[in-house]
Each structure stands twice: as structure tokens, then as C-alpha cells.
Motif scaffolding. Structure first.
Motif, PDB file in Angstrom:
ATOM      1  N   MET A   1       0.850  -1.205   0.000  1.00 44.76           N
ATOM      2  CA  MET A   1       0.000   0.000   0.000  1.00 44.76           C
ATOM      3  C   MET A   1       0.883   1.252   0.000  1.00 44.76           C
ATOM      4  O   MET A   1       2.052   1.207   0.284  1.00 44.76           O
ATOM      5  N   SER A   4       2.471   5.685   3.206  1.00 39.46           N
ATOM      6  CA  SER A   4       3.469   6.687   3.553  1.00 39.46           C
ATOM      7  C   SER A   4       3.499   7.785   2.508  1.00 39.46           C
ATOM      8  O   SER A   4       3.640   8.941   2.823  1.00 39.46           O
ATOM      9  N   THR A   6       1.019   8.822   0.648  1.00 33.83           N
ATOM     10  CA  THR A   6      -0.127   9.712   0.725  1.00 33.83           C
ATOM     11  C   THR A   6      -0.059  10.598   1.953  1.00 33.83           C
ATOM     12  O   THR A   6      -0.426  11.752   1.910  1.00 33.83           O
ATOM     13  N   PHE A   7       0.439  10.068   3.055  1.00 31.04           N
ATOM     14  CA  PHE A   7       0.555  10.907   4.250  1.00 31.04           C
ATOM     15  C   PHE A   7       1.544  12.041   4.015  1.00 31.04           C
ATOM     16  O   PHE A   7       1.298  13.189   4.328  1.00 31.04           O
ATOM     17  N   LEU A  10       0.101  14.697   1.981  1.00 33.63           N
ATOM     18  CA  LEU A  10      -0.769  15.646   2.636  1.00 33.63           C
ATOM     19  C   LEU A  10      -0.010  16.547   3.583  1.00 33.63           C
ATOM     20  O   LEU A  10      -0.318  17.727   3.757  1.00 33.63           O
ATOM     21  N   LYS A 101      12.275   2.364   2.404  1.00 40.73           N
ATOM     22  CA  LYS A 101      12.227   2.916   1.063  1.00 40.73           C
ATOM     23  C   LYS A 101      10.892   3.646   0.887  1.00 40.73           C
ATOM     24  O   LYS A 101       9.849   3.111   1.217  1.00 40.73           O
ATOM     25  N   GLN A 105       5.571  10.090  -6.100  1.00 36.95           N
ATOM     26  CA  GLN A 105       5.390  10.620  -7.446  1.00 36.95           C
ATOM     27  C   GLN A 105       5.613  12.129  -7.386  1.00 36.95           C
ATOM     28  O   GLN A 105       5.014  12.825  -6.569  1.00 36.95           O
ATOM     29  N   GLN A 107       4.754  14.612  -9.117  1.00 37.56           N
ATOM     30  CA  GLN A 107       3.665  15.576  -9.302  1.00 37.56           C
ATOM     31  C   GLN A 107       2.854  15.780  -8.020  1.00 37.56           C
ATOM     32  O   GLN A 107       2.113  16.746  -7.899  1.00 37.56           O
TER      33      GLN A 107
ATOM     34  N   TYR B  89     -13.653  -0.809   0.671  1.00 42.47           N
ATOM     35  CA  TYR B  89     -12.392  -0.142   0.430  1.00 42.47           C
ATOM     36  C   TYR B  89     -12.143  -0.111  -1.071  1.00 42.47           C
ATOM     37  O   TYR B  89     -12.288  -1.131  -1.752  1.00 42.47           O
ATOM     38  N   GLY B  93      -4.869   4.835  -5.953  1.00 43.43           N
ATOM     39  CA  GLY B  93      -3.745   5.754  -5.966  1.00 43.43           C
ATOM     40  C   GLY B  93      -4.134   7.176  -5.648  1.00 43.43           C
ATOM     41  O   GLY B  93      -3.282   8.043  -5.456  1.00 43.43           O
ATOM     42  N   GLU B  94      -5.438   7.459  -5.583  1.00 43.50           N
ATOM     43  CA  GLU B  94      -5.863   8.813  -5.238  1.00 43.50           C
ATOM     44  C   GLU B  94      -5.728   9.021  -3.732  1.00 43.50           C
ATOM     45  O   GLU B  94      -5.875   8.089  -2.950  1.00 43.50           O
ATOM     46  N   ASN B  95      -5.490  10.241  -3.354  1.00 45.67           N
ATOM     47  CA  ASN B  95      -5.348  10.535  -1.934  1.00 45.67           C
ATOM     48  C   ASN B  95      -6.715  10.826  -1.337  1.00 45.67           C
ATOM     49  O   ASN B  95      -7.118  11.959  -1.201  1.00 45.67           O
ATOM     50  N   VAL B  98      -6.967  11.014   3.221  1.00 45.26           N
ATOM     51  CA  VAL B  98      -5.620  11.105   3.771  1.00 45.26           C
ATOM     52  C   VAL B  98      -5.557  12.106   4.923  1.00 45.26           C
ATOM     53  O   VAL B  98      -4.829  11.905   5.889  1.00 45.26           O
ATOM     54  N   GLY B 165       4.356   1.813   5.769  1.00 45.36           N
ATOM     55  CA  GLY B 165       4.592   1.938   4.338  1.00 45.36           C
ATOM     56  C   GLY B 165       5.178   0.668   3.772  1.00 45.36           C
ATOM     57  O   GLY B 165       6.047   0.061   4.355  1.00 45.36           O
ATOM     58  N   ASP B 167       7.012  -1.372   0.373  1.00 44.39           N
ATOM     59  CA  ASP B 167       7.923  -1.036  -0.719  1.00 44.39           C
ATOM     60  C   ASP B 167       7.233  -1.205  -2.065  1.00 44.39           C
ATOM     61  O   ASP B 167       7.602  -0.607  -3.045  1.00 44.39           O
ATOM     62  N   GLN B 169       4.833  -0.312  -3.876  1.00 42.52           N
ATOM     63  CA  GLN B 169       3.756   0.570  -4.294  1.00 42.52           C
ATOM     64  C   GLN B 169       3.567   0.471  -5.789  1.00 42.52           C
ATOM     65  O   GLN B 169       4.517   0.407  -6.534  1.00 42.52           O
ATOM     66  N   ALA B 171       2.909   1.602  -9.557  1.00 43.24           N
ATOM     67  CA  ALA B 171       3.331   2.787 -10.297  1.00 43.24           C
ATOM     68  C   ALA B 171       2.129   3.735 -10.416  1.00 43.24           C
ATOM     69  O   ALA B 171       0.992   3.325 -10.302  1.00 43.24           O
ATOM     70  N   ASP B 172       2.423   5.002 -10.585  1.00 46.42           N
ATOM     71  CA  ASP B 172       1.377   6.009 -10.629  1.00 46.42           C
ATOM     72  C   ASP B 172       1.504   6.771 -11.943  1.00 46.42           C
ATOM     73  O   ASP B 172       2.545   7.328 -12.245  1.00 46.42           O
ATOM     74  N   ASP B 174      -0.459   9.655 -14.203  1.00 46.14           N
ATOM     75  CA  ASP B 174      -1.535  10.658 -14.279  1.00 46.14           C
ATOM     76  C   ASP B 174      -2.495  10.570 -13.101  1.00 46.14           C
ATOM     77  O   ASP B 174      -3.702  10.724 -13.249  1.00 46.14           O
ATOM     78  N   GLY B 175      -1.953  10.264 -11.925  1.00 42.73           N
ATOM     79  CA  GLY B 175      -2.784  10.306 -10.729  1.00 42.73           C
ATOM     80  C   GLY B 175      -3.597   9.061 -10.466  1.00 42.73           C
ATOM     81  O   GLY B 175      -4.511   9.073  -9.658  1.00 42.73           O
ATOM     82  N   TRP B 177      -3.183   4.534 -10.127  1.00 45.65           N
ATOM     83  CA  TRP B 177      -2.279   3.393 -10.186  1.00 45.65           C
ATOM     84  C   TRP B 177      -2.297   2.782 -11.573  1.00 45.65           C
ATOM     85  O   TRP B 177      -3.345   2.712 -12.219  1.00 45.65           O
ATOM     86  N   LEU B 188      -7.880  -1.488  -6.609  1.00 47.15           N
ATOM     87  CA  LEU B 188      -7.990  -2.591  -5.671  1.00 47.15           C
ATOM     88  C   LEU B 188      -9.263  -2.351  -4.865  1.00 47.15           C
ATOM     89  O   LEU B 188      -9.434  -1.295  -4.266  1.00 47.15           O
TER      90      LEU B 188
END
Lengths: 195, 788
Positions: A1, A4, A6-7, A10, A101, A105, A107, B89, B93-95, B98, B165, B167, B169, B171-172, B174-175, B177, B188
């Protein structure tokens, strides 16, 4: 997930955007500089960085290696005071420290993108990329040039006040970043093998 | 008339069957493959497969168009799904949320951070963590931590983020996943419903499809090229059920059509045709009713298998109609003659089939037991209806086509078939050689061999899982507790033993619900580590000696610690709606009034295996009896290997029962050998054929082999002759040819099924029945020659 990420996002959210405009420099032209930098290709260098932060009474120093692989990969490997590897590849920023690690991103962090991205764009001679974010002002000669980057957008200005990059020919010698909160960092770069 | 009673009883029986069936429950889920009487480990495995967090995951991929359009579609789809209560859930990939997550983590950092110990808040501890935080300022991480330093100088927030967190994650792009190759946007989704609740999963899958169509519509023409892909346990159950439903319908229509066409061609009489099908229909109804009574639910696979059995059950009426025909007329006196002449042989045939299927009844594999019960009830009913009811229903003067000429032609061929005796022996030896050569890899020992999910879908699932960093959980610790708190506390004790294993590289890492919601005991201990305000200030002043900071800047820190000391403990309801809640809900589950903490373990290398012995050794003595280590794949493969072993034993027992029955009836070892030999050759040749064409044999192929004996023995018995003389009348021969054709059609069609369970049986029994007939004909001639 990716909690980290996303936190962090923000915690330090910043926004960045702005119209385009360009400024011309005197004698040693911006085009000449960018073209020289663009032809510099890959490079390996050492750096020392000194940060002047309000939260601590004395400047904090770090040093390590920089590596640029054209067109868009920048590796910053800090060796002192503690080992940390930061890799900016395309739009992905990876920070590795003590087996932890973080993949981010770019952006999502426009402020940090502005700081790290400006170094990468300069090393790549990417004038267009630089001008999207900053107003450029070039001073000095080919032997000692100074490029001043000022954010076009006020919201970026809150994070990055200005960036001054100095160099000789196609070599970047120093990067000084003044942040919006008054903190300041100066990074001195020496090309590997040169004095 | 004496015929009234049997017919009345039969009609009443049919009514009872129809009544039972109308109240039956039909299913197509995993249950057919899960053991009826599981061990403790198997029970945990089943719980996971049915209702575990992993069972509720749906992986969604959006392909087509360009990356920006895919990302927009992902966001539009996620927005709709998040508004739907079926989904717990939705991540893409969007926040989202948060802000709340960050506030909960930051406000509760002294409860959540495992670094909060009494030592951390001594003068030395504070000095060390401050020094570390100042060092961090110098590095790139400092860009992020600088602003937090005055409130969190010991770095608890970053410590929590590091622990939470991952490892892997995605790929992202244009905002949203995206897959690693960038060709697919990924989401997901976790459903509220359990993975085994196929109806709810179907609703969820449909909702995703509809929402995707709406999202696509809202994006205009640019999005018209997009298409949706979904995988996950629930999606697979839904698809498997749809496939089984579709195939059962298709197969039953096809085999019925084929048999009807064949029988009409042979009989040339609609009345005979309808009457001939009565035993089959009765048998099918009795089979379903029996399974419903015996098992409570009827599995789709059983129904699929039932379509094949139509071909076998119709044989009895074929024998009656074709063999009893004298002077061009069936019914009345001629059927009584048939009963006297042929029924004993058919009765033995029915019983050999029933004995064969009976061995399946004892299987611990519920799918097989259902097939066994269905077949026994179906065949007994079909035979009984043929023997006791059908003769009364045949109208006087019913004529069917005279097949004597066809029979005589067949007789000529069988006479010539004798020359093939030696080639058949050669074929048998060659088949045995092939089987001997392939003995090492003949059997497939993985449960996945039975999975109804197409390989292409499984591959897509693997790819999307890898891209999402959501690997299939293979190793799992299940920590049992009487309540949530005791399960959490036990999981923390387990975690203490696991940490050294991570450092030693024995395991790659582990997850724990306590990471998201520490036990109250741990939270209390952490709060007790925080000194009172005056004491904290005194120690902090001492700690910053030699460090370039001033205490005055850290007033926010003192205020936060003082507030934390008075904060209530963090509870599940306090984190509602946050990603912490998702984490703890996925890993802390209530099952039958007890609480299980689930701790997935990662292998040291991705996709590799881990040393179970060392994990067990490290856990020795921690909450004995409450901590279970499960290797999900190993356990399911062991489960399957157990089924396979059991099925081999049961098949041998079934074979022994068939041979024993034949011996009891014939009292002649020679006759038993002559009946069984062609069947054994057929089984060997079919198995060798499967091995040569690259099929690894599963439990269902084995069942198919048993069926070759059970079904084929009927034909062999006729060739051996009613009383062992080996003489076979032309009409009998013709009826055998027709009966075999219907059986081959029934089972052969299964061979074209995409459901592996049905496919395996069809591929074995279809060719096997033909070969059994051919070999019986070829090998039987010798006995006739010897006898006459």
C-alpha cells in the motif's frame, strides 16, 4: 500500500502552476548555456551541501555523490552524516534510508519537484522544462555564469523563493536555494576527476 | 391389470423426487473441493478461502485508449464505487481520506509508535533521537521532516510511516495506479461480502461493470476504447458458477439432442423414443433428489456429470427395446421373454456399475461423493424403471425398425476382428511402457489442477497482483484469541519472535493487525513511558546539551506529550473509516465467536519459499495451541494429495468389488478374466494416450478410469455371453453398438467442457467406452472359438 506516500503528500502538500514567459540574458545567451549543458551528457560529481535552518542554531552539513544520467535520471547519494539514496527517475522519486524505502510521485510534491527538478532540468539543459516553472535570468560569462530561477506562481513562491545556479561552461558548480520560510541551502558541486 | 401398481409407485416416486428437487439448493462454489471433515489447519485454510480478507479482494484493470483517459476512468469508477456500500475499500492511488488518516496517525503517535519505550524518553534516549532527527534534516528526508521537528522531535510520526509503508507501491500514471508496463490502470477493491458468498460477489461484480459503463459514458468518445478486466477469488467464483451453469445447460441439450437423434434413427418410432427416455428422466430426477437429501446442496459439477450419465442410463431401455423385439413387435410376451433372457446379464451390469460408483461415496472429497450418490441413485432407478415399469407401458404392436441386418454386419466384423488380438496385446504392452516411462510425472499433485479458472485469467490475476504489490498470501500465521484484545496481545508476542527472523533473512517481512491497532496493554505501556511535563522538560534540557537546538522551540512537543498522557486509548471505533481501520479489519477477524489475528509472512525472496521449520522453532512456546502456521499452497496441495491417495485406494476397492461381484456371479476365474481383461487394456491405453498428449492426470481422470470399468463391464458381459458360452446374437450386438454410442456421446461431450473436473472425466470415459467395446469384441472371439 502507499500510505506513507499519501501521508507525506498531505503533510507537505503544495501546488504549482503558472503561465509561460521567457527572459533573455546578455552576452552569454541562455540558448548557448542550455545547448552546452544538453551536450554535457551523463556526469558524475561530488557535492557538499550546507543548510541554514531556523529550527537549528548552526548550519547542517552533508556530502556525497551526484550522478546524472541523461535524459531524466538524477541520483543523489548522501554519505555524510548518514547514508541515504535519493533517485529521481522520470516522475518517480525514491528515497532509501536505513532499509526504509519511500517511493513518491513527483507531481504530488510540486514544491520538492521544484527544488530537485530544477537541478535535473539544468543538468539536462532542458530550457522548456525550466521555463514552465521559473522565470530565468542569466548573468555573467561562459567562464562564470549565474542563472537565477524565480517561481512564476505565488503559491510556489511560498516554498521556493528563488534558486541561483552558478557554473562554468557546461559545468554546474553550485546551487543555492532560498526557501519561502527563510531557510536556505547551498550545494557545491565538483565534477568527479576535476579539481 | 398387474401393471398398475408398478406404474403407480413409479409416478408417486417421481412426484416425491420433483418435490425434493424443487426445494433443493444448488451451488457452484468451492465447497465441492473442500474436505467435509477438515483438520485444524485445513479448517483455518477453509476459513481463509471462504471469508478471509484475501477472499474479498477484487482486482480491477482498465485497458485501452491512452494513459490519461485510463486514469480519468479509474478516478470516475473509484468515485462511484466509494459511494456504494457494498465496497469496504476502494484504492486507485488517489489521496482519499488522507487528511483524516494523517490526523489520526499524528494525534495518536505516542500510542501507535512501537519506538515509544521508557528508554526513549530518558535523557540519553531523547539525545539520541534528537541527534538522529537533526541528521535527517541534512538529508533529502529533511525536506519532509523539517516542519514537524518542533512537535515531533523524536520522529514518532516518521517511524509509524516507515512501519506502515510498503515497498511495493504500484506505479502512478496521471494520478492513478497503473501496471508496471503502463498499459493498464489498476484499482484494488475489497467487498463487504465474504468471498464465498457468490450471490453477493456477483452483485459486486455487476455493480463494478455498471459503474464502469457509467464512468466510461461520462468521459465521452475518448473513453469508448476502454475495457474492463477483473480478477480475484470472488470474481472467479462468479465466473466459475456462470461457466458451470452455461455448460451444464449446453451439455444436457447437446447430449439429449444427440441421443434423441440416434435413437430415432434406430427405432424409427416416436413412441419407442419417448418410452425409451422415461427411465433416463426418472434416473436423473432420482439422482438429483438423492444428492439433495444426502448433502443438503447439489453442486453444479454433479449436474454436469449427470448429463453424461444420461448416455449410460439410456442403455437399459435400448437393450429392452432392441433385444426383446421378436417378429418385429415389442411389448407383451416378447418383453417377458427379454426379462428371462437378458435381465440377469443387465442386472450384473447394473450392479458392477453401482459397485464402482459406491466406492466414491466414501470419498472425503464432497464433489466425488456427490457424483457417486447421483450415479447410484440414477442408474438403479433407470434400471428398475426399465425392468418393472417400462414393459407395462409398451403398447401392444409397437414396432421399431428391424436392425437384424445391421447386427449381422456387425457380427461379420467382430468375427474378423479376431485377427487384431495380437495387435491389441502389443498396444497394451506399449501403453504399459508409456505409463512406466511417465510414472514420475503422471499425476498432477496440485489442487489448482481442478480450478475452473482459465489459465489466461490466472495469469492476468498474477500480473495485476504483482503490479499492485498485493501478492497472493502463501504463508500465514493465525493467532487465536477469545476476544479481540487477547488476539492482539498474542499477535504482539508473536511479532517479537518474528522480528529477529526478518533481520536474519529467514522471512522477508510480516504483517500484523497490532501495527494498525496496538493492544490496549501495549498502548498503556507506551503512555506509561511518557514522563510528566516537568520531568520531560528537565530531561529534554539535559538531552540537548551539545546539540544545536534550543528547548524554547520545542514547546509544541511538550504540549503534545502532556496531551497524549491524558488521551483515551485508541480503539477500533476511534479509527472508523480510516486506512488504519482497513488494515485492522483485514487482519483481525471474528470467526464463530472467537477472534483470529492473521499475520501473513513474506518469503525472503519474492515468490520463493520460506523455512517453515525455523519459523515454527522461533514460535515455540508462544501461546501454545493458539498460534498456527499455515502454508496455504502446501496445505491445499496436501489436501489434494490426500484426496488423490484416498481416490486411488477407493478406486482399487471399487475395482475389487466389481471383480468380486463378477466372480460371485460367474464362479469362474476364467470368465472374470475374460470380462476384465478388455477393460484393463482400455484403461491402460486411455491413460497412456492422456500421458502422451501431455495431460497430467488428476483425481478426476482416476475416477474416469473407474468408470471405464463400471460402464465397460456391461458390454464385456454381453460379449462373454449370458451364460459364458460367448455366443452373441446379431440383435444384441446391434443394441450394444447403439448403447455404447449413447454412452460415448454423453461422456464424450464432457470432454469438450472447459470445466476441468468435467473435462477430465469426459476425456477418460469417452474414448474408454469405445475401446472397452472394441477390445471386448476383439478379445471375446477367442473364447467363443474355444467354447464352440
Amino acid at each position: 500500500m502507499s500510505r506513507s506516500k499519501t501521508f507525506l503528500h498531505l503533510a507537505f502538500i503544495l501546488t504549482l502552476s503558472g503561465p509561460c514567459q521567457s527572459t533573455w540574458a546578455a552576452n552569454w545567451s541562455l540558448d548557448q548555456l542550455m545547448s552546452a549543458l544538453a551536450h554535457g551528457g551523463n556526469g558524475m560529481a561530488t557535492f557538499t551541501e550546507r543548510k541554514y535552518l531556523a529550527v537549528v542554531d548552526i548550519p547542517v552539513d552533508s556530502s556525497g555523490e551526484l550522478r546524472f544520467i541523461a535524459p531524466d535520471r538524477l541520483e543523489k547519494r548522501t554519505l555524510k552524516p548518514s547514508v541515504e539514496t535519493m533517485v529521481l527517475d522520470g516522475n518517480t522519486l525514491t528515497i532509501e534510508r536505513r532499509n526504509q524505502k519511500h517511493v513518491l510521485q513527483l507531481q504530488d510534491y510540486p514544491g520538492i519537484a521544484g527544488m530537485i527538478g530544477s537541478i535535473r532540468a539544468t543538468l539536462a539543459g532542458d530550457r522548456k522544462g525550466l521555463e514552465q516553472v521559473y522565470q530565468l535570468k542569466l548573468n555573467g560569462s561562459a567562464e562564470h555564469w549565474s542563472l537565477l530561477l524565480k517561481p512564476r506562481d505565488a503559491s510556489v513562491g511560498r516554498v521556493v523563493k528563488q534558486i541561483q545556479i552558478e557554473g562554468r561552461q557546461d559545468e554546474v558548480r553550485s546551487v543555492e536555494i532560498e526557501q519561502g520560510d527563510g531557510d536556505r541551502s547551498v550545494m557545491t558541486i565538483r565534477k568527479a576527476g576535476s579539481s | 391389470m398387474t401393471g398398475r401398481w408398478p406404474v403407480a409407485i413409479w409416478l408417486a416416486f417421481l412426484l416425491v423426487c420433483i418435490g425434493l428437487i424443487s426445494r433443493s439448493h444448488f451451488t457452484a462454489d468451492l465447497s465441492a473441493f473442500l474436505p467435509g471433515a477438515p483438520t485444524q489447519e485445513q479448517k483455518l485454510l477453509i476459513d481463509q478461502l471462504k471469508s478471509g480478507a484475501a477472499s474479498r479482494l477484487i482486482l480491477v484493470g482498465i485497458e485501452g485508449a491512452d494513459a490519461a483517459t485510463r486514469a480519468r476512468a479509474s478516478q470516475a469508477l473509484a468515485r462511484r464505487l466509494r459511494a456504494d456500500g457494498q465496497f469496504l475499500y476502494v484504492a486507485n492511488g488517489e489521496n482519499v481520506g488522507v487528511e483524516q488518516d494523517r490526523r489520526i496517525l499524528f494525534d495518536n503517535r505516542y500510542l501507535l509508535s512501537s519506538a515509544v519505550t521508557p528508554a526513549r524518553f530518558t535523557t540519553e534516549g531523547l539525545h539520541a533521537s534528537l541527534q538522529d532527527s537533526i541528521e535527517q534534516l541534512a538529508s533529502a528526508t529533511g525536506m519532509f521532516t523539517k516542519a514537524l521537528l518542533p512537535r515531533d522531535p523524536t520522529g514518532e510520526f516518521m517511524h509509524i510511516l516507515d512501519r506502515l509503508g510498503g515497498d511495493n507501491q504500484p506505479a502512478d500514471i496521471d494520478g492513478a495506479w497503473a501496471s508496471r508496463d503502463g498499459s493498464r490502470a489498476l484499482l484494488l477493491v475489497r467487498t463487504r461480502a465474504e468471498g464465498s458468498d457468490t450471490d453477493s460477489q456477483e452483485r459486486a461484480v455487476d455493480a463494478i461493470r455498471q459503474d464502469f459503463a457509467l464512468a466510461q459514458g461520462s468521459l465521452g468518445t475518448a473513453a469508448s476504447g476502454l475495457h474492463l478486466g477483473m480478477t480475484g477469488p470472488g470474481v472467479f467464483s462468479v465466473e466459475a458458477r456462470a461457466t458451470i451453469k452455461r455448460e451444464v445447460t449446453r451439455l444436457s441439450i447437446l447430449s439429449t439432442l444427440f441421443i434423441v437423434a440416434l435413437l430415432f434413427t434406430v427405432y424409427r418410432s416416436p413412441t419407442a423414443l419417448v418410452l425409451g427416455l422415461l427411465p433416463v428422466v426418472s434416473g436423473a430426477l432420482a439422482g438429483v433428489a438423492a444428492v439433495s437429501l444426502g448433502f443438503g446442496t447439489v453442486h453444479g459439477v454433479t449436474l454436469g456429470f449427470g448429463t453424461a450419465l444420461i448416455g449410460e442410463a439410456v442403455d437399459y431401455s435400448i437393450y429392452l427395446l432392441m433385444q426383446s423385439e421378436r417378429s418385429g413387435e415389442v411389448g407383451g410376451a416378447s418383453s417377458r421373454g427379454w426379462v428371462a433372457a437378458f435381465w440377469p446379464t443387465i442386472r450384473i451390469g447394473v450392479f458392477t456399475s453401482v459397485f464402482g460408483f459406491a466406492s466414491l461415496l466414501f470419498s472425503g472429497f464432497p464433489g466425488l461423493a456427490q457424483l457417486g450418490l447421483y450415479s447410484i441413485a440414477g442408474l438403479l432407478t433407470a434400471a428398475a424403471v426399465t425392468r418393472f415399469v417400462l414393459p407395462h407401458l409398451l403398447p401392444a404392436g409397437l414396432r421399431i425398425r428391424d436392425v437384424t441386418a445391421f447386427g449381422i454386419a456387425l457380427q461379420g466384423w467382430t468375427a474378423r476382428a479376431r485377427v487384431l488380438r495380437w495387435p491389441v496385446l502389443g498396444l497394451f504392452i506399449a501403453a504399459c511402457a508409456v505409463l512406466y516411462g511417465a510414472r514420475g510425472h503422471l499425476w498432477n499433485t496440485e489442487l489448482s489442477a481442478l480450478s475452473p479458472v482459465p489459465a489466461q485469467e490466472q495469469a492476468l490475476d498474477m500480473t495485476m497482483r504483482a503490479d499492485l504489490g498485493a501478492p497472493d498470501v502463501r504463508y500465514l500465521l493465525v493467532v487465536d484469541g477469545t476476544d479481540a484484545e487477547s488476539a492482539l496481545e498474542a499477535s504482539e508476542r508473536v511479532a517479537d519472535r518474528l522480528r529477529p527472523l526478518v533481520e536474519a533473512g529467514v522471512i522477508g517481512g510480516f504483517q500484523s493487525p497490532a501495527r494498525y491497532l496496538p493492544s490496549e496493554a501495549s498502548q498503556r505501556a507506551r503512555l506509561a513511558s511518557l514522563p510528566a511535563d516537568a520531568e520531560l522538560r528537565r530531561r529534554f534540557d539535559a538531552a540537548i546539551v551539545g546539540l544545536p537546538v534550543r528547548a524554547a522551540r520545542f514547546e509544541p512537543f511538550f504540549a503534545d506529550v502532556a496531551a497524549a498522557r491524558n488521551r483515551p486509548l485508541l480503539q477500533r471505533k476511534g479509527i472508523e473509516g480510516s486506512s488504519l481501520a482497513q488494515g485492522v479489519d483485514a487482519l483481525l477477524v471474528e470467526i464463530d465467536g472467537r477472534w483470529n489475528a492473521l499475520m501473513p509472512l513474506e518469503a525472503p525472496t519474492a515468490g520463493g519459499t520460506l523455512d517453515a521449520g525455523r519459523v515454527r522453532a522461533a514460535l515455540a512456546g508462544v501461546d501454545p495451541g493458539a498460534v498456527h502456521f499455515i502454508d496455504m499452497k502446501g496445505e491445499s496441495d496436501r489436501l489434494y494429495a490426500g484426496y488423490l491417495r484416498e481416490a486411488i485406494l477407493l478406486s482399487l476397492a471399487g475395482l475389487a468389488a466389481i471383480v468380486g461381484l463378477l466372480f460371485a456371479v460367474t464362479r469362474s476365474p476364467g470368465r472374470v478374466f475374460r470380462i476384465v481383461a478388455p477393460l484393463a487394456v482400455a484403461v491402460a491405453v486411455v491413460s497412456a494416450g492422456l500421458a502422451l498428449t501431455g495431460h497430467s492426470l488428476t483425481i478426476l481422470h482416476l475416477v474416469g478410469m473407474l468408470l471405464i470399468f463400471a460402464v465397460g463391464s456391461n458390454y464385456a458381459l454381453f460379449f462373454d455371453g449370458v451364460d459364458g458360452r460367448g455366443e452373441i446374437a446379431p440383435r444384441t450386438l446391434a443394441s450394444l453398438a447403439v448403447a455404447t454410442s449413447t454412452t460415448v456421446a454423453g461422456f464424450g461431450l464432457l470432454g469438450f467442457s472447459s470445466v476441468p473436473v468435467l473435462n477430465a472425466i469426459g476425456m477418460t470415459v469417452g474414448p474408454g467406452a469405445v475401446l472397452a467395446l472394441l477390445f471386448s469384441a476383439i478379445l471375446a472371439r477367442r473364447t467363443e472359438a474355444a467354447a464352440s
